[in-house]
Motif scaffolding. Structure first.
Motif, PDB file in Angstrom:
ATOM      1  N   UNK A   1      -2.722   1.167  -6.404  1.00  0.00           N
ATOM      2  CA  UNK A   1      -3.536   0.018  -6.284  1.00  0.00           C
ATOM      3  C   UNK A   1      -3.225  -1.058  -5.424  1.00  0.00           C
ATOM      4  N   UNK A   2      -2.065  -1.436  -5.845  1.00  0.00           N
ATOM      5  CA  UNK A   2      -1.436  -2.725  -4.896  1.00  0.00           C
ATOM      6  C   UNK A   2      -1.099  -2.261  -3.322  1.00  0.00           C
ATOM      7  N   UNK A   3      -0.676  -0.704  -3.278  1.00  0.00           N
ATOM      8  CA  UNK A   3      -0.359  -0.288  -2.049  1.00  0.00           C
ATOM      9  C   UNK A   3      -1.694  -0.248  -1.168  1.00  0.00           C
ATOM     10  N   UNK A   4      -2.806   0.228  -2.053  1.00  0.00           N
ATOM     11  CA  UNK A   4      -3.973   0.309  -1.253  1.00  0.00           C
ATOM     12  C   UNK A   4      -4.526  -0.883  -0.749  1.00  0.00           C
ATOM     13  N   UNK A   5      -4.490  -2.064  -1.426  1.00  0.00           N
ATOM     14  CA  UNK A   5      -4.653  -3.592  -1.027  1.00  0.00           C
ATOM     15  C   UNK A   5      -3.894  -3.738   0.069  1.00  0.00           C
ATOM     16  N   UNK A   6      -2.503  -3.297   0.329  1.00  0.00           N
ATOM     17  CA  UNK A   6      -1.860  -3.576   1.314  1.00  0.00           C
ATOM     18  C   UNK A   6      -2.235  -3.018   2.559  1.00  0.00           C
ATOM     19  N   UNK A   7      -2.718  -1.741   2.438  1.00  0.00           N
ATOM     20  CA  UNK A   7      -3.180  -0.964   3.661  1.00  0.00           C
ATOM     21  C   UNK A   7      -4.348  -1.702   4.095  1.00  0.00           C
ATOM     22  N   UNK A   8      -5.024  -2.180   3.320  1.00  0.00           N
ATOM     23  CA  UNK A   8      -6.508  -2.751   3.528  1.00  0.00           C
ATOM     24  C   UNK A   8      -6.223  -4.321   4.168  1.00  0.00           C
ATOM     25  N   UNK A   9      -5.225  -4.744   4.143  1.00  0.00           N
ATOM     26  CA  UNK A   9      -4.755  -6.343   4.579  1.00  0.00           C
ATOM     27  C   UNK A   9      -4.837  -6.208   6.225  1.00  0.00           C
ATOM     28  N   UNK A  10      -4.522  -4.996   6.879  1.00  0.00           N
ATOM     29  CA  UNK A  10      -4.775  -5.045   8.146  1.00  0.00           C
ATOM     30  C   UNK A  10      -6.071  -4.502   8.959  1.00  0.00           C
ATOM     31  N   UNK A  11      -7.025  -4.497   7.849  1.00  0.00           N
ATOM     32  CA  UNK A  11      -8.517  -3.989   8.408  1.00  0.00           C
ATOM     33  C   UNK A  11      -8.981  -3.189   7.390  1.00  0.00           C
ATOM     34  N   UNK A  12     -10.511  -3.127   7.454  1.00  0.00           N
ATOM     35  CA  UNK A  12     -11.283  -2.387   6.326  1.00  0.00           C
ATOM     36  C   UNK A  12     -10.921  -0.912   6.406  1.00  0.00           C
ATOM     37  N   UNK A  13     -10.834   0.060   5.626  1.00  0.00           N
ATOM     38  CA  UNK A  13     -11.002   1.376   5.801  1.00  0.00           C
ATOM     39  C   UNK A  13     -11.865   2.140   5.007  1.00  0.00           C
ATOM     40  N   UNK A  64      -4.762 -13.068  -2.032  1.00  0.00           N
ATOM     41  CA  UNK A  64      -4.011 -13.931  -2.728  1.00  0.00           C
ATOM     42  C   UNK A  64      -3.292 -13.122  -3.943  1.00  0.00           C
ATOM     43  N   UNK A  65      -3.946 -12.053  -4.678  1.00  0.00           N
ATOM     44  CA  UNK A  65      -3.074 -11.393  -5.542  1.00  0.00           C
ATOM     45  C   UNK A  65      -2.109 -10.442  -4.994  1.00  0.00           C
ATOM     46  N   UNK A  66      -2.329  -9.925  -3.746  1.00  0.00           N
ATOM     47  CA  UNK A  66      -1.608  -9.121  -3.032  1.00  0.00           C
ATOM     48  C   UNK A  66      -0.299  -9.945  -2.583  1.00  0.00           C
ATOM     49  N   UNK A  67      -0.318 -11.233  -2.394  1.00  0.00           N
ATOM     50  CA  UNK A  67       0.877 -11.963  -1.922  1.00  0.00           C
ATOM     51  C   UNK A  67       1.968 -12.217  -3.290  1.00  0.00           C
ATOM     52  N   UNK A  68       1.215 -11.753  -4.768  1.00  0.00           N
ATOM     53  CA  UNK A  68       2.031 -12.238  -5.658  1.00  0.00           C
ATOM     54  C   UNK A  68       2.612 -10.944  -6.250  1.00  0.00           C
ATOM     55  N   UNK A  69       2.391  -9.725  -5.856  1.00  0.00           N
ATOM     56  CA  UNK A  69       2.663  -8.547  -6.506  1.00  0.00           C
ATOM     57  C   UNK A  69       3.737  -7.815  -5.583  1.00  0.00           C
ATOM     58  N   UNK A  70       4.793  -7.109  -6.455  1.00  0.00           N
ATOM     59  CA  UNK A  70       5.595  -6.258  -5.742  1.00  0.00           C
ATOM     60  C   UNK A  70       5.289  -4.892  -5.592  1.00  0.00           C
ATOM     61  N   UNK A  71       5.036  -4.351  -4.287  1.00  0.00           N
ATOM     62  CA  UNK A  71       4.756  -3.090  -3.711  1.00  0.00           C
ATOM     63  C   UNK A  71       5.706  -1.830  -3.887  1.00  0.00           C
ATOM     64  N   UNK A  72       5.158  -0.935  -4.015  1.00  0.00           N
ATOM     65  CA  UNK A  72       6.067   0.416  -4.057  1.00  0.00           C
ATOM     66  C   UNK A  72       6.089   1.005  -2.749  1.00  0.00           C
ATOM     67  N   UNK A  73       6.775   1.930  -2.215  1.00  0.00           N
ATOM     68  CA  UNK A  73       7.109   2.457  -1.206  1.00  0.00           C
ATOM     69  C   UNK A  73       6.342   3.948  -1.459  1.00  0.00           C
ATOM     70  N   UNK A  74       6.478   4.647  -0.177  1.00  0.00           N
ATOM     71  CA  UNK A  74       6.258   6.153  -0.357  1.00  0.00           C
ATOM     72  C   UNK A  74       7.310   6.547  -1.027  1.00  0.00           C
TER      73      UNK A  74
END
Length: 600
Positions: A1-13, A64-74
């Protein structure tokens, strides 16, 4: 979930781009974008993303939510990762050391496993430890049942408590000290003392079949889902002659997950972790031979191996499993729609609906015959493929004309799910039955073990039913067959125990006593059903029970009963082969006779 949001932070997909990211960066073996759409749908409901222009956009609230959560990696669990763990010691090391080929084959089936409590947050391990500690130093049957019912709110019945106890015994965690009491096994004591999940996993692997072997299957099977594992479990249980239930496989997966040996990717998909691979390579595992996948009576077995990263050569799947796998793959092969057309006709033919593929512009994709005699109906087949999820925006007009050309009474619309508009259009046509390829594949697979008659398959092709109702109907028939099989097994077991009791003469039980014992085992069935099952077991073709008015006794054990029932299928197949051979011989003789007449 958060990782998908992180991917979208650079632009829509697009959903397809997010699916590619999930596959390549996170190793998620998703066949379609459906899991991605589920997640973006949840995010859209909470205002984290917006869905428009066929792309997913991260909103300001999402940032704003993305900035507060810890992301996992691959996932770092690459096949080559080096993992070290403490080796087995003491009693557990002794058990592992005894696992030669005979030891692997001699493990219990573990076909009826139930761990009370919840599988989440380590609940499986906690429950097993609590139950094992209850048997230290010892516990009576009655006290153990009371402990289970008191500790686990959902395990309130006597039958559930007994199943939990039987599960601990099957997993090698408790053993009898007398006819009425139990104690923890030496291996279980070692695990409780160490608190090491791998000690539990080693103990379980030594006790039941198809446990550590699951780790190899997940790495080397093209579709590592619970359904595939359930099918392939039969290869690791050659004496059982049939697969485990999905519930038994799920219990194994939950336990492996709790021990950190697998990770769950979706509701039905798992992957072996780096620790799981290293653990698997430290154990002797059963490897089925080609003969293990077939029913046989010569006692041929598998071979011992350590299933390493180099891969495993698996026996071929059964005909039903191959047909189902082709159907599922063809449904996603949009570049070759004829493949699904042919696969659908073959699958329906396997279910007793003979037909043929047609295809071509302005024609039905195929047609099949459902039923026999006067009740037979011709059904047209329309197959739709989609590589990215449900089939959408494909017209259904012209189907009535297609049906008329082949004299069909109805139409089967088959595909990997359909969009809402197409479902609405299909529902408005009283002659169209919508069938999901996933359900059709499941029915084909189950037809080998729990075959359905045309009357029981009728809901599958009934246009009056919704897609969900079809699944409920056929699963109800499967459950009825499974329930009947468990009842028949229990009856033979009850009467066999009575016959073996040295205090009883003759081993006869009346119907009332039989039903009372059935209730203590959790079987609540009416008298007519019990009598019907008893008469079946006493019939000359089975012949493992004897009847005298309302009294019954056992004349053979559970093992022989299973052999007799399995033999019916083998005898039927042999009779069919003999009839076919006779027909070929007769045709050959007629041909030769005709040739001699023409020469004369």
């Amino acid at each position: 979930m958060g990782e998908a949001m992180d991917a979208l932070s650079s632009g829509p997909r697009t959903h397809e781009q997010l699916l590619e990211l999930a596959r390549e960066e996170f190793g998620l073996r998703w066949d379609t974008a459906a899991p991605v759409r589920d997640r973006t749908g949840w995010l859209a409901v909470t205002g984290m993303v917006g869905l428009f222009d066929r792309r997913v956009h991260l909103t300001e609230a999402g940032r704003r939510v993305l900035a507060t959560i810890e992301l996992g990696g691959p996932d770092p669990d690459e096949p080559g990762a080096v993992v070290r763990f403490a080796p087995a010691t003491g009693e557990i090391a002794r058990l592992v050391g005894q696992l030669d080929e005979a030891g692997l084959r001699g493990r219990a089936d573990g076909a009826n496993l139930y761990v009370p409590g919840t599988a989440a947050d380590g609940g499986t391990l906690d429950a097993l430890q609590v139950l094992t500690e209850a048997a230290i130093p010892s516990v009576s049957d009655a006290d153990f049942a009371r402990f289970v019912r008191r500790t686990f709110p959902r395990a309130r019945s006597e039958a559930t408590a007994r199943t939990a106890k039987d599960t601990l015994k099957a997993l090698g965690l408790i053993q009898r000290t007398s006819s009425e009491s139990w104690t923890a096994t030496p291996a279980a004591l070692s695990w409780v003392e160490s608190g090491e999940p791998l000690d539990l996993a080693r103990t379980v692997h030594c006790a039941i079949a198809f446990f550590g072997e699951v780790l190899g299957e997940l790495d080397h099977t093209a579709r590592p889902t619970t359904g595939t594992l359930t099918e392939r479990s039969a290869l690791y249980l050659p004496e059982r002659g049939r697969p485990l239930s999905r519930s038994a496989v799920n219990t194994r997966l939950n336990l492996l997950d709790a021990c950190g040996l697998v990770t769950r990717l979706s509701q039905t998909t798992y992957r072996t972790t780096a620790l799981g691979r290293a653990f698997r390579d430290s154990l002797p595992c059963f490897r089925p031979s080609d003969a293990a996948g077939r029913a046989r009576s010569d006692g041929a077995g598998g071979s011992l191996h350590h299933d390493g990263p180099s891969g495993t050569t698996h026996p071929p799947l059964s005909p039903g499993s191959r047909i189902a796998a082709e159907l599922e793959d063809a449904a996603r092969d949009s570049a070759n729609p004829k493949r699904l057309e042919k696969a659908a006709v073959v699958a329906l033919g396997y279910l007793g609906m003979p037909g043929r593929h047609v295809g071509g512009r302005g024609a039905v994709d195929g047609h099949v015959r459902f039923g026999v005699g006067r009740d037979a109906r011709v059904l047209a087949v329309e197959a739709k493929t989609s590589a990215t999820g449900p089939v959408r925006e494909q017209p259904l007009y012209g189907l009535a004309e297609h049906r008329a050309r082949v004299g069909a009474h109805g139409h089967l619309l088959i595909g990997p799910g359909f969009g809402r508009r197409m479902l609405t259009e299909a529902d408005e046509d009283p002659a169209i039955a919508v069938i999901d390829t996933g359900l059709l594949a499941e029915v084909v697979r189950r037809q080998e073990q729990t075959p359905l008659t045309p009357a029981q398959l009728a809901p599958l092709v009934d246009p009056a039913l919704k897609a969900a109702q079809r699944g409920e109907a056929v699963r109800g028939h499967w459950e009825a067959q499974d329930t009947r099989s468990r009842l028949e097994y229990a009856l033979v077991d009850i009467l066999n125990a009575e016959a073996e009791d040295p205090l009883e003469e003759g081993g006869w039980l009346d119907l009332t006593s039989i039903r009372r014992e059935l209730r203590t085992r959790g079987h609540r069935v009416d008298e007519g059903t019990v009598v019907e099952a008893l008469d079946f077991l006493a019939s000359p073709r089975i012949g493992v029970l004897q009847r005298s008015e309302r009294l019954y006794r056992c004349t053979a054990g559970v093992h022989t009963a299973g052999q007799r029932i399995r033999a019916l299928g083998h005898q039927w197949a042999a009779a069919a082969e003999a009839a076919e051979a006779a027909a070929v011989t007769e045709l050959h003789q007629r041909t030769r006779s005709g040739e001699r007449s023409s020469q004369a």
